[in-house]
Design a protein around this motif. Structure first.
Motif, short mmCIF file in Angstrom:
data_model
loop_
_atom_site.label_atom_id
_atom_site.label_comp_id
_atom_site.label_asym_id
_atom_site.label_seq_id
_atom_site.Cartn_x
_atom_site.Cartn_y
_atom_site.Cartn_z
N VAL A 130 -3.17 -2.49 -5.69
CA VAL A 130 -3.63 -1.18 -5.22
C VAL A 130 -3.46 -0.19 -6.36
CG1 VAL A 130 -3.29 0.70 -3.58
CG2 VAL A 130 -3.05 -1.67 -2.83
N LEU A 134 -9.65 1.61 -0.09
CA LEU A 134 -8.59 1.26 0.85
C LEU A 134 -8.85 1.82 2.24
CD1 LEU A 134 -5.82 -0.05 1.30
CD2 LEU A 134 -4.75 2.08 0.52
N GLU A 177 -4.67 -6.75 6.16
CA GLU A 177 -3.58 -5.80 6.05
C GLU A 177 -2.58 -6.05 7.18
OE1 GLU A 177 -2.76 -0.97 5.68
OE2 GLU A 177 -4.77 -1.74 6.11
N THR A 236 0.84 -1.18 0.00
CA THR A 236 0.00 0.00 0.00
C THR A 236 0.88 1.24 0.00
OG1 THR A 236 -0.10 0.18 2.40
CG2 THR A 236 -1.72 -1.27 1.33
#
Length: 652
Positions: A438, A458, A413, A396
Motif C-alpha cells: 500500500v 484502495l 481485505e 492498510t
C-alpha cells in the motif's frame, strides 16, 4: 573643421552650432529650416523629433543615420561656395637668409639655407661646404603646407634652435654640426641621404601590426562580452530554478509538518482516551481490592464470586465497562494456588491466595497494562485458514490486511480477527498476485505473474494505472521507496529501481556472474527501511539476505553465514519474505525451511530466532509495529509484536 561665422548673411549660419552650414539639409516635412547634417544627426540621436526653431513635427527620417542620406540644400550650398571660393595668391618669393635681402636661387639641404647668387659663390669657396650639393630652388619639391624655412626641419636634440644635419643611427638621435664630435665611432648618416622610403615602409608595417592587434582585441572583447551575457543568463536561469526548487521543498515540508501534526494530535487523542479509560478501570479494581483486604471475599463479592468463574467474570465486566472495545480478544492464564483474601494486586493480574481451585491468577487485558506484557510471555495469535493460496500480505492505514490470493487470482481485505471485510480486485484485474503493498497515496501496488505492476485504488477498487516492466516475471516482488521510486525484484537475479512517475529505469543492483558474492539468486522478498534509506532483498537459492544503500546502490551487509543453507542461529535455509521495523531498524526474515522467524539488527547483527509451527512465506508489520502478519500458503496469522515466546508459535 567648423567654418567661421558669416556675419553678413544669417541665412548661411546653422541655428544649432551657430556656424556656417556644413552639408546643409532639411529634415522636417512641415517647415523649411536648414541645419548642418552633423548637427541634425546628433539632434535626432538624442531622441528629438521637433524642429529646434519652430517646434513643428514631421521628421522625415526614423533613425539618426538616415540624416546623411537626405538631399543637400543646393541653393545655400552654392551661396557658401561663392563666399568661400579661394582667391589666387601671388607666388611667394623665396629670399636668401643673408643681409642683402636677395631672392634665393639655390638651397643647401646640408646647411639648410637658402642661397642667393653671392652666397652660392661663398658657399662653394669654403673647403667644407664645397662638398655640399646645393640644389636649384625650382627643382626642390616640397609639400604644399611646407616652406623652405627652417621651421619645418628636424631640430638638434641638444640645440633646439638649430637644424639637424646628421642622424646617429647608434643613438637614434638627430644633431647639428657642433654635436657631431660627441658621437665619435658611432654610425652616422646625413639627414639628406636618409632613406625616407624605408622609414615609411617600417611605419606602415607597424601600423598594419597595430591594426591587426586592434582587430584581435576587438574580437576578444566581443567574445568576452558575449560570454559574460551567456553567464548572466545562465546565472538568472539557475537562480530561478533554485528558487522554484527550494520553494517546492518548503511547500512540501510545510505540508508534511501539517500532516504529521494532525496525525500526532489524532494519535495523542486516541492514546489519551485509552489511558484515561485504563486508569478509570484500574481505580475501580483498586477500590474493589481495598474493600476485600480486611473482609472475607464472600462478604465483599458475594457467593457467586467465591468461585473462579465468578471472579473472572466480575473482573472482565469491570474492565469491559471502562476499557475494552467490542471486538477485542483476550486470553487469561490460570494461576496455581490461592487463599481466602486478596493479598496483592499487580497492574497485570489479581491474586486471591485462599482459593484452592487453580483459578486465582486472573491477568487483566494487555491494553490495561502494556508495560507488564514482557514479564508474562504469552503470545496472542489470531489465525485463519485459506485454500486460495495466500502469499503477499500488507497492512492498510485502517489497520486491516490486504492478502494476495495467488490461486484465486484476486485480493481480499481482512480484519485482524480474520473476518472478511471485502473481496478486493476481481479475477480480471490481477493474474496470480505474488506481492502486494500500500503506497502513501492510498494505492494498492500489486505484482502478479505478468510483466507488469498494477496500481489499484484502495477505496474504489478501480485500476488506476499499470507499469510494464520488461524483465518482470512470475516470481518477483515489489516495494515502494521515497513515494516516487518503486523497487522491482526480478527472477533474473537483477534488482531494478523503477521511476513510477516517469515510467523509466533508474538503477539496478546485483551481479550477473553466478559465482559473484553480490549475485542475488532467486529473490522472493523485498523490503525498504524508509528511515535509514536501505533496501533489503532475500536470496532464496543462496540462503542469504542482502542490504543495499537506497541512495547510491552500495552494498552494506550480507546476512547469513553460508550459501549452502543451515540451521544454526546465524544461518538461513531458503529465506522467503522480509519486513522492517521502521522505528528500531530490526529486519524480520521468514526462514522457510527452518520454520522460524529470524530477527537481525539494522547493522547486520543476529538478534533472535522465533520458532513457528509451519513454514512462513511473507511478512508484514503494521505502522506502529504492534502486529505482525505471516502467511504460510494455507493460512494467514496475526501475532502481537514484539514476540517473546519460548515454545513454537502455532500457525494456520
Amino acid at each position: 573643421m567648423e567654418q567661421p561665422l558669416v556675419e553678413n548673411d544669417d541665412l548661411l549660419n546653422c541655428a544649432i552650432c551657430l556656424h556656417t552650414f556644413t552639408d546643409p539639409k532639411t529634415a522636417f516635412a512641415n517647415c523649411a529650416h536648414v541645419f548642418c547634417a552633423s548637427c541634425l544627426h546628433d539632434y535626432v540621436a538624442e531622441g528629438n523629433d521637433k524642429c529646434p526653431i519652430c517646434c513643428n513635427v514631421g521628421l522625415k527620417v526614423s533613425t539618426a543615420q538616415e540624416v546623411f542620406s537626405l538631399p543637400q540644400h543646393t541653393v545655400i550650398q552654392s551661396r557658401i561656395e561663392q563666399l568661400y571660393r579661394p582667391q589666387e595668391e601671388p607666388q611667394q618669393r623665396i629670399m636668401c637668409g643673408c643681409d642683402r635681402s636677395e631672392e634665393a636661387v639655390r638651397y643647401c639641404p646640408v646647411c639648410d639655407e637658402n642661397l642667393c647668387s653671392t652666397c652660392v659663390q661663398e658657399h662653394s669657396s669654403n673647403r667644407i661646404q664645397a662638398k655640399h650639393h646645393a640644389q636649384l630652388v625650382s627643382d626642390v619639391k616640397r609639400d604644399a603646407d611646407q616652406s623652405l624655412t627652417s621651421d619645418t626641419l628636424t631640430k638638434c636634440v641638444v640645440h633646439n634652435s638649430r637644424a639637424a644635419t646628421f642622424c646617429c643611427l647608434s643613438c637614434r638621435v638627430s644633431m647639428c654640426n657642433d654635436c657631431f664630435g660627441n658621437h665619435t665611432g658611432h654610425k652616422m648618416e646625413l639627414l639628406c641621404n636618409f632613406d625616407s622610403a624605408a622609414c615609411l615602409q617600417t611605419v606602415n608595417k607597424r601600423i598594419e601590426q597595430l591594426s591587426q592587434q586592434h582587430t584581435t582585441v576587438e574580437r576578444n572583447l566581443s567574445q568576452a562580452r558575449a560570454e559574460l551575457a551567456a553567464v548572466d543568463a545562465q546565472f538568472e536561469k539557475c537562480r530561478s530554478e533554485l528558487e522554484a526548487h527550494f520553494g517546492a521543498i518548503e511547500a512540501f515540508v510545510a505540508e508534511q509538518r501539517r500532516e504529521k501534526l494532525v496525525a500526532l494530535s489524532k494519535a495523542y487523542g486516541a492514546r489519551a482516551k485509552t489511558l484515561k479509560a485504563t486508569i478509570s478501570s484500574l481505580e475501580v479494581v483498586q477500590l474493589t481490592c481495598k474493600s476485600t483486604t480486611t473482609q472475607p471475599l464472600s462478604a465483599t463479592l458475594g457467593p457467586r464470586l467465591m468461585t473462579v468463574d465468578g471472579l473472572v467474570e466480575h473482573t472482565l465486566q469491570v474492565a469491559t465497562q471502562h476499557v475494552l472495545p467490542v471486538n477485542a480478544r483476550f486470553s487469561f492464564e490460570l494461576g496455581q494456588t490461592a487463599q481466602t483474601t486478596v493479598k496483592q494486586l499487580d497492574v497485570g493480574r489479581v491474586v486471591d491466595s485462599n482459593i484452592n481451585d487453580n483459578s486465582a491468577h486472573v491477568p487483566l487485558p494487555s491494553l490495561l497494562a502494556p508495560q507488564v506484557a514482557s514479564q508474562h510471555p504469552k503470545v496472542a495469535v489470531v489465525g485463519w485458514k485459506l485454500d486460495e493460496g495466500p502469499k503477499g500480505v500488507c497492512f492498510t492505514p485502517a489497520n486491516t490486511l490486504i492478502v494476495a490470493l495467488y490461486l484465486k487470482n484476486s485480493l481480499a481485505e481482512f480484519s485482524l480477527d480474520g473476518s472478511v471485510v471485502r473481496p478486493f480486485a476481481s479475477t480480471g484485474q490481477v493474474d496470480g498476485p505474488r506481492s502486494v503493498e500500500v503506497s502513501h497515496s492510498g494505492e494498492v501496488v500489486v505484482k502478479d505473474k505478468t510483466p507488469r505492476v498494477l496500481f489499484i485504488d484502495l477505496q474504489t477498487e478501480q485500476l488506476v494505472r499499470s507499469l510494464s516492466i520488461s524483465d518482470g516475471v512470475e516470481l518477483s516482488s515489489c516495494a515502494i521507496y521515497n513515494r516516487t521510486i518503486m523497487v522491482i525484484n526480478n527472477y533474473n537475479n537483477k534488482i531494478v529501481v523503477w521511476d513510477m512517475a516517469n515510467n523509466k529505469l533508474v538503477d539496478a543492483f546485483g551481479a550477473d556472474w553466478v559465482g559473484h558474492r553480490m549475485h542475488i539468486d532467486c529473490s522472493f522478498g523485498t523490503a525498504v527501511d524508509q528511515v535509514r534509506k536501505r533496501l533489503i532483498f532475500t536470496s532464496w537459492d543462496k540462503h542469504q539476505v542482502f542490504v543495499f544503500d537506497a541512495q547510491n546502490g552500495h552494498h552494506l551487509h550480507t546476512l547469513g553465514s553460508t550459501t549452502s543453507g543451515g540451521a544454526a542461529h546465524h544461518q538461513f535455509h531458503y529465506p522467503f519474505g522480509v519486513t522492517v521495523h521502521q522505528q528500531t531498524g530490526d529486519i524480520l526474515i521468514a526462514d522457510q525451511v527452518n520454520s522460524r522467524l529470524s530477527v537481525w539488527t539494522c547493522d547486520g547483527s543476529w538478534k533472535q530466532n522465533i520458532s513457528l509451527s509451519k513454514q512462513p512465506l511473507c511478512l508484514a508489520l503494521n505502522e506502529d509495529a504492534t502486529a505482525l502478519a505471516i502467511t504460510t500458503g494455507t493460512g494467514v496469522n496475526v501475532l502481537a509484536y514484539p514476540i517473546e515466546a519460548r515454545q513454537p508459535i502455532p500457525l494456520e
